[in-house]
Design a protein around this motif. Structure first.
Motif, PDB file in Angstrom:
ATOM      1  N   GLN A 470      -2.944  11.459  -2.234  1.00 37.69           N
ATOM      2  CA  GLN A 470      -2.340  11.016  -0.975  1.00 37.69           C
ATOM      3  C   GLN A 470      -0.949  10.451  -1.217  1.00 37.69           C
ATOM      4  O   GLN A 470      -0.742   9.628  -2.111  1.00 37.69           O
ATOM      5  N   ALA A 471       0.012  10.915  -0.429  1.00 36.49           N
ATOM      6  CA  ALA A 471       1.372  10.389  -0.497  1.00 36.49           C
ATOM      7  C   ALA A 471       1.519   9.184   0.427  1.00 36.49           C
ATOM      8  O   ALA A 471       0.739   9.000   1.379  1.00 36.49           O
ATOM      9  N   THR A 472       2.507   8.378   0.157  1.00 34.75           N
ATOM     10  CA  THR A 472       2.832   7.259   1.040  1.00 34.75           C
ATOM     11  C   THR A 472       3.689   7.774   2.186  1.00 34.75           C
ATOM     12  O   THR A 472       4.661   8.514   1.961  1.00 34.75           O
ATOM     13  N   LEU A 473       3.330   7.400   3.413  1.00 37.73           N
ATOM     14  CA  LEU A 473       4.055   7.875   4.595  1.00 37.73           C
ATOM     15  C   LEU A 473       5.028   6.819   5.103  1.00 37.73           C
ATOM     16  O   LEU A 473       4.711   5.622   5.135  1.00 37.73           O
ATOM     17  N   ALA A 474       6.208   7.273   5.507  1.00 37.95           N
ATOM     18  CA  ALA A 474       7.167   6.380   6.144  1.00 37.95           C
ATOM     19  C   ALA A 474       6.729   6.099   7.572  1.00 37.95           C
ATOM     20  O   ALA A 474       5.872   6.784   8.136  1.00 37.95           O
TER      21      ALA A 474
END
Length: 533
Positions: A470-474
């Motif tokens: 999972q990527a970090t979302l802005a």
């Protein structure tokens, strides 16, 4: 160089090229004074685009991408150069032959200009002026090349009066005819080149300085009645190489069928709404600016965008909500399509239900805090979140026909594209770049994802087909914009394959299946390879 004269073929070709250049330069100059769209070269190019079969259009888009228009213009100029050279070669036999060729191509340019949807009588002037200037130049160069001495005899005369050098009367190999004056031809050509270049440059400058640009510069934007939500502090991760949350106007992609942006005077602009309505509506630009204005952050994407492509951008738009004007007209119950028409004749079919469902569908007048740029549709364009541009984002819009999909077709539909074009959930890796090299150790993978009017809920990245992470979302102000994302990666030496996929707010995750843009948008995961040293 009358009928009984014969200069070298290269001299005729040079004279023809120069005359053709003067014709095009003068036509460009007059088009700058009349209106840029009246240029015969551009009109022929537009006609080629309109008449090209879908496979040819698709090939051009896939092969040249955003450079398809410059390539088309270059192709037209190459063809014209070939014809001009042949024209000059013919003119050395008989001037009338060359003038006939020039007249034929001027007629083609004139026909292309006058058959454009927005053509007027004055649009004929550039082609006619180019014909006169080119004809005079060709005749002048022919006379100069003939010189002041006797003529090189024609084939018939050579049979009657042999010329010294060979028994048949032919000049010795490499020799020039007695009547040919190289110096006078070359000085004449130099003068013609100067005239052609100066006229083309002045025409371009006149076109850029005409009333439309002055009117745009003098337009004062009203404050929005409904301002956009403030952009969250965490909307832009500020990672080097990552697309910024707001795309600058100068960097925003430009895709349309117009070879030159239409010059629409806002003082003469009017939007007409008619068709399946109870009360047809006509609105001027001044009236539109006095209506309540809504501000909205919306990402636009082109249906031609390949997976991982750059034909997508995010901007803050200001405009009148489309439903407000459509309700004023009174939509009839069975209408399901808005057939919008641009000032240059392009048409676009937008689903009525999408426009009327509450999203920020706008007749936009401003972009990122400034009056809409000419290249982006000044004075007014459409912006509809959640639809590809070819079915929603008409620039220079002047007409809305309320109709049905089973009665009317828009520009791209008969060319093989779907009548409706909802945005497909997509994601892209911006950092690192494909084919780039990295140092081993901690690094960042980052990019953007979009699913307009649904919103992005998750982005996942994997390396070398390993586990998805999972990527970090802005942060985002709403569901109609793209969303930045990032993930840390401990890069090890070697070649690595990076992949990304996004999941939208409806729970749909991007499919791995690769599909081309036609007929309704590309699919697949953006995948790239990097080298780690």
């Amino acid at each position: 160089m009358q009928r009984n004269e014969m200069a070298p073929a290269w001299a005729g070709a040079l004279a023809g090229l120069t005359a053709g250049g003067v014709a095009l330069g003068i036509a460009q100059l007059v088009a700058g004074l009349v209106r840029p769209e009246a240029s015969p070269v551009l009109a022929v190019g537009d006609s080629v685009v309109d008449l090209s079969p879908p496979p040819v259009v698709d090939f051009a888009k896939e092969t040249f991408g955003v450079y398809d228009k410059p390539v088309l213009i270059a192709g037209v100029l190459v063809v014209l150069a070939g014809v001009a050279a042949a024209m000059g070669v013919l003119a050395r036999r008989r001037l009338a032959y060359g003038l006939l060729v020039l007249g034929g191509f001027a007629a083609i340019g004139l026909l292309a200009v006058l058959t454009r949807p927005d053509a007027g009588p004055l649009d004929a002037l550039p082609a006619l002026a180019g014909l006169v200037a080119g004809s005079w130049t060709l005749a002048w160069l022919v006379r100069r090349a003939a010189g002041r001495r006797g003529a090189w005899p024609s084939a018939g005369e050579r049979g009657a009066r042999p010329t010294a050098g060979t028994p048949s009367g032919e000049p010795p190999s490499g020799a020039e005819p007695a009547g040919f004056d190289r110096r006078r031809l070359l000085t004449g050509v130099a003068g013609g080149v100067v005239v052609a270049g100066a006229a083309a440059v002045l025409g371009r400058q006149f076109g850029e300085r005409q009333a439309v640009h002055a009117a745009r510069a003098g337009t004062a934007l009203p404050r929005p009645t409904t301002p956009a939500r403030p952009i969250p502090a965490g909307a832009d991760l500020r990672i080097s190489g990552l697309s910024s949350f707001i795309t600058r106007n100068a960097d925003f992609y430009k895709i349309d069928t117009a070879l030159i942006a239409p010059q629409v005077d806002p003082n003469e602009w009017m939007l007409r709404i008619h068709g399946m309505v109870d009360r047809p509506v006509e609105v001027t630009y001044a009236e539109l600016l006095r209506m309540p204005l809504t501000e909205a952050d919306v990402t636009l994407a082109c249906v031609s965008n390949e997976v991982g492509g750059e034909l997508v951008g995010n901007a803050r738009w200001l405009g009148v909500r489309m439903p407000d004007l459509l309700r004023r007209a009174g939509l009839q119950a069975d209408a399901d399509m808005l057939l919008s028409t641009s000032a240059d004749g392009f048409t676009c079919g937008t689903p009525v239900d999408v426009v009327m469902d509450g999203r920020d569908a706008l007749f936009a007048v401003a972009m990122n805090g400034e009056v809409l740029p000419v290249d982006h549709g000044f004075p007014v364009r459409q912006v509809v979140p959640g639809l590809y541009g070819y079915v929603s984002a008409t620039k220079w819009v002047v007409d809305i026909k309320v109709t049905r999909f089973d009665r009317d077709e828009a520009y791209w539909t008969p060319r093989g594209w779907s009548a409706k074009g909802p945005i497909k959930t997509q994601s892209r890796i911006d950092v690192p770049k494909a084919g780039g090299s990295l140092k081993a150790g901690g690094t960042t993978i980052a990019g953007v994802a979009w699913a307009q009017h649904k919103g992005i809920d998750a982005v996942e990245v994997r390396v070398d087909r390993g586990e998805w992470r999972q990527a970090t979302l802005a942060e985002v102000p709403g569901p109609d914009t793209w969303r930045q994302w990032s993930i840390d990666w401990d890069a090890t030496p070697g070649r690595h394959t990076l992949e990304v996929r996004a999941t939208d707010a409806t729970g749909y995750t991007q499919t791995e299946r690769q599909a081309p843009p036609a007929p309704d948008g590309a699919t697949g995961w953006h995948t790239l390879t990097v080298e780690v040293a």
